[in-house]
Design a protein around this motif. Sequence first.
Motif, mmCIF file in Angstrom:
data_model
loop_
_atom_site.group_PDB
_atom_site.id
_atom_site.type_symbol
_atom_site.label_atom_id
_atom_site.label_comp_id
_atom_site.label_asym_id
_atom_site.label_seq_id
_atom_site.Cartn_x
_atom_site.Cartn_y
_atom_site.Cartn_z
ATOM 1 N N GLY A 42 5.832 7.717 6.558
ATOM 2 C CA GLY A 42 5.121 8.864 6.010
ATOM 3 C C GLY A 42 4.690 8.595 4.587
ATOM 4 N N VAL A 43 3.545 9.149 4.186
ATOM 5 C CA VAL A 43 3.034 8.976 2.835
ATOM 6 C C VAL A 43 2.373 10.276 2.404
ATOM 7 N N SER A 44 2.502 10.592 1.125
ATOM 8 C CA SER A 44 1.892 11.783 0.559
ATOM 9 C C SER A 44 1.436 11.458 -0.858
ATOM 10 N N VAL A 45 0.229 11.883 -1.192
ATOM 11 C CA VAL A 45 -0.379 11.585 -2.497
ATOM 12 C C VAL A 45 -0.883 12.885 -3.109
ATOM 13 N N SER A 46 -0.654 13.079 -4.408
ATOM 14 C CA SER A 46 -1.151 14.249 -5.118
ATOM 15 C C SER A 46 -1.550 13.827 -6.530
ATOM 16 N N ARG A 47 -2.653 14.379 -7.004
ATOM 17 C CA ARG A 47 -3.075 14.067 -8.376
ATOM 18 C C ARG A 47 -2.403 14.959 -9.393
ATOM 19 N N GLY A 48 -1.597 15.952 -8.943
ATOM 20 C CA GLY A 48 -0.914 16.838 -9.864
ATOM 21 C C GLY A 48 -1.903 17.690 -10.649
ATOM 22 N N THR A 49 -1.660 17.765 -11.942
ATOM 23 C CA THR A 49 -2.575 18.507 -12.810
ATOM 24 C C THR A 49 -3.573 17.591 -13.513
ATOM 25 N N ARG A 50 -3.559 16.310 -13.172
ATOM 26 C CA ARG A 50 -4.503 15.377 -13.780
ATOM 27 C C ARG A 50 -5.885 15.522 -13.130
ATOM 28 N N PRO A 51 -6.951 15.248 -13.873
ATOM 29 C CA PRO A 51 -8.295 15.375 -13.271
ATOM 30 C C PRO A 51 -8.585 14.309 -12.225
ATOM 31 N N TYR A 52 -7.924 13.132 -12.310
ATOM 32 C CA TYR A 52 -8.165 12.050 -11.365
ATOM 33 C C TYR A 52 -6.833 11.507 -10.864
ATOM 34 N N ASN A 53 -6.871 10.923 -9.679
ATOM 35 C CA ASN A 53 -5.696 10.272 -9.119
ATOM 36 C C ASN A 53 -5.824 8.768 -9.316
ATOM 37 N N GLU A 54 -4.928 8.184 -10.079
ATOM 38 C CA GLU A 54 -4.966 6.759 -10.376
ATOM 39 C C GLU A 54 -3.925 5.982 -9.598
ATOM 40 N N ASP A 55 -3.168 6.649 -8.724
ATOM 41 C CA ASP A 55 -2.171 5.971 -7.897
ATOM 42 C C ASP A 55 -2.817 5.382 -6.654
ATOM 43 N N SER A 56 -2.208 4.336 -6.110
ATOM 44 C CA SER A 56 -2.625 3.738 -4.849
ATOM 45 C C SER A 56 -1.381 3.324 -4.083
ATOM 46 N N PHE A 57 -1.545 3.075 -2.799
ATOM 47 C CA PHE A 57 -0.429 2.618 -1.973
ATOM 48 C C PHE A 57 -0.977 1.724 -0.868
ATOM 49 N N GLN A 58 -0.083 1.008 -0.209
ATOM 50 C CA GLN A 58 -0.458 0.142 0.898
ATOM 51 C C GLN A 58 0.694 0.066 1.886
ATOM 52 N N ALA A 59 0.389 -0.041 3.178
ATOM 53 C CA ALA A 59 1.410 -0.138 4.218
ATOM 54 C C ALA A 59 0.812 -0.833 5.424
ATOM 55 N N GLY A 60 1.530 -1.809 5.962
ATOM 56 C CA GLY A 60 1.063 -2.541 7.130
ATOM 57 C C GLY A 60 1.902 -3.785 7.343
ATOM 58 N N THR A 61 1.310 -4.795 7.951
ATOM 59 C CA THR A 61 1.996 -6.061 8.192
ATOM 60 C C THR A 61 1.225 -7.183 7.524
ATOM 61 N N VAL A 62 1.934 -8.233 7.126
ATOM 62 C CA VAL A 62 1.334 -9.378 6.456
ATOM 63 C C VAL A 62 1.704 -10.642 7.211
ATOM 64 N N GLU A 63 0.847 -11.652 7.070
ATOM 65 C CA GLU A 63 1.063 -12.933 7.736
ATOM 66 C C GLU A 63 1.830 -13.868 6.801
ATOM 67 N N VAL A 64 3.135 -13.694 6.724
ATOM 68 C CA VAL A 64 4.004 -14.565 5.943
ATOM 69 C C VAL A 64 5.148 -15.004 6.844
ATOM 70 N N PRO A 65 5.745 -16.166 6.584
ATOM 71 C CA PRO A 65 6.871 -16.606 7.414
ATOM 72 C C PRO A 65 8.052 -15.648 7.308
ATOM 73 N N ALA A 66 8.791 -15.535 8.382
ATOM 74 C CA ALA A 66 9.973 -14.671 8.391
ATOM 75 C C ALA A 66 11.004 -15.200 7.403
ATOM 76 N N PHE A 67 11.703 -14.292 6.720
ATOM 77 C CA PHE A 67 12.743 -14.687 5.763
ATOM 78 C C PHE A 67 14.085 -14.058 6.102
ATOM 79 N N ALA A 68 14.229 -13.495 7.297
ATOM 80 C CA ALA A 68 15.492 -12.882 7.707
ATOM 81 C C ALA A 68 16.461 -13.941 8.205
ATOM 82 N N LYS A 69 17.736 -13.609 8.185
ATOM 83 C CA LYS A 69 18.747 -14.499 8.726
ATOM 84 C C LYS A 69 18.701 -14.482 10.248
#
Length: 620
Positions: free
Chosen positions: A109-136
């Motif tokens: 889940g994700v939620s974004v709000s600009r609050g009382t600011r005139p602009y929203n300068e936050d960003s986010f990202q979510a997904g999968t990437v092509e990197v080798p596994a690093f788990a045991k």
Amino acid sequence: MCRASTRSLVARTAVNCCAAHRTRAAGPRCPSQRRCFHEYFITHLPSTSLHPDSRPPGGPHHKLPRDKSTPHESRGTHRSPAAAPPMVGASREMTVVRIPLRSAKHHFGVSVSRGTRPYNEDSFQAGTVEVPAFAKRRPVSLQRSASGGMTSELTPAGSASGDPQVFYFGVFDGHGGSDCADFLREELHNYVEKATRLFELESSLSGTGTLKSWPTSVGTPDDRPTAVEALASGKGSLEAIKTHTPPGLEPLKPPEAGSGEKPPANGASGKAELMDSAPPVKQSNSAEKAEELERLLVKDWKELVGGYFRRFKPEYFSRAAGGQGHQTEKAFLAKRNSFGEAPVAETAKDGIGIETVLEYAFLKADYDFVSAQVGKQDEDPVRADKAINDDDILGHPSKSNKSIGGPKRFKGGSTCSIALISTPTPSPFWHPASPSSLITAHVGDTRILLCDTATGQAIPLTSNHHPSLPEEASRLRRYAATFVTDSFGEERMSGLANTRAFGDMASKRMGVSAEPEIRRVELFPAEYAFLVLCSDGVCGHLSDQEIVDIVKEARTPEQAARDVTNFATEVKSESDNATTLVVRLGGWERRSEGGLGSMGTKEMRDWRRRESLDPRRGRT
């Protein structure tokens, strides 16, 4: 054109766009789509679940010659027929499907709000990437059931490399504008993927790796399951968690009326106790190539900026390249036991882990962004006539003509927190019986929290990189950095509240760098209930435990993210941009049972809400 033809044309355009983007190394980038980030995860589902009304074809789905078939006679013979009877019910043929992660509200889940600011300068990202596994790797004893067969698991399809998918979550808090935060959202994962290829990182799940396996006995009876049978299914792993209340734990009380005390929050003190990082592990033997890459990057920073970067030593870079030494498991334990630095020969031969790759990716992304801004025209015509190294940074303007940001020079920056999750089996990390490895890389005052299933306590994985943090003060005072205290009692450096950030080119020479704080956490089955990533518009006003307790009361991660963001903007008269990401982990179903549940901060949160509704609030 009919509607069906329009949809077909759009689908063909999207496919061609992604195909062109995959071959961007040989040609220009796809013009109609800036990125093809994997905002989905791949899994196997029965074909009949996609088309419930479809009828499976008759027969046993095999092709036997007619002359091999014999009629079945039930009397006088026990011979089974050559052809099995037609299948009854739905077919179990599996189909690979893509599920958008942002639409899976029960897992993310994700939620974004600009609050009382005139602009929203936050960003986010979510997904999968092509990197080798690093788990045991998971031992074979934990993959077998009591009867000797293999345990049943959810089996999502692996990545292109054949490993289980590596999930990527990030929150980026921009300041002075959104150019830097947008750049990190669009490109930081590409830097991580490219760095893993440059450093020739191998999968930790391959047979040639030196990674240790997960222990067959997991933790202590107080907070972790100890029986191997308990790990065979999700239900057993959840039941094996023994919830309890830590001694001395008391509900969070609001300040007394008229006392003048401020409500507790994380602030910039950095007093929260962080979880100990697990030792790094070896995933590459290309030490000489890594040292050359690191040496060139350190040299580029010295020539471009100078100042602090003439003497800075990245934590996970080799000493030959000007760093503190590759932190592998052997060197990490030696450093922890002796409170000193491991020998040069020991760190050079032990190989490289993903921590080195993340540090290189962060510093490289910051270098490309800053060098691109150097070559642009300043908005102020008076300052544009001055030398570039007058008071911004040292060195010569960049001639690379990089198209990063807008047409004018961007002097702001962004803080950042990313989390990578890798599993040793095809089971996803939110499955209660699945162990996983979590890597966090953090710069600035964004925050990453874990919720312990057994105790219900919030466990911070990041610290606020403010001048008041002792580690940051000692790092910067060596380079004659000056701190000032503003009217609110907060220490600042050149007007900045953060001592680590991307961008902020005017403060680079004084030590504002993008050196990440990296932490590795091994997540045992159902040990943690959920993961929270948030910007300072949330964690700057609420304590860690308040954030976690709000999530406990929600039914889904999507609702939890929305509740946290709404509460953070509601209780503050002048709220900042607020972004919250909630990720479900194995112990989600028992998130409210440990410790005081969600009641530990209930009184404090009710007091905050009453204060926000008070019409006299803000009067002097």
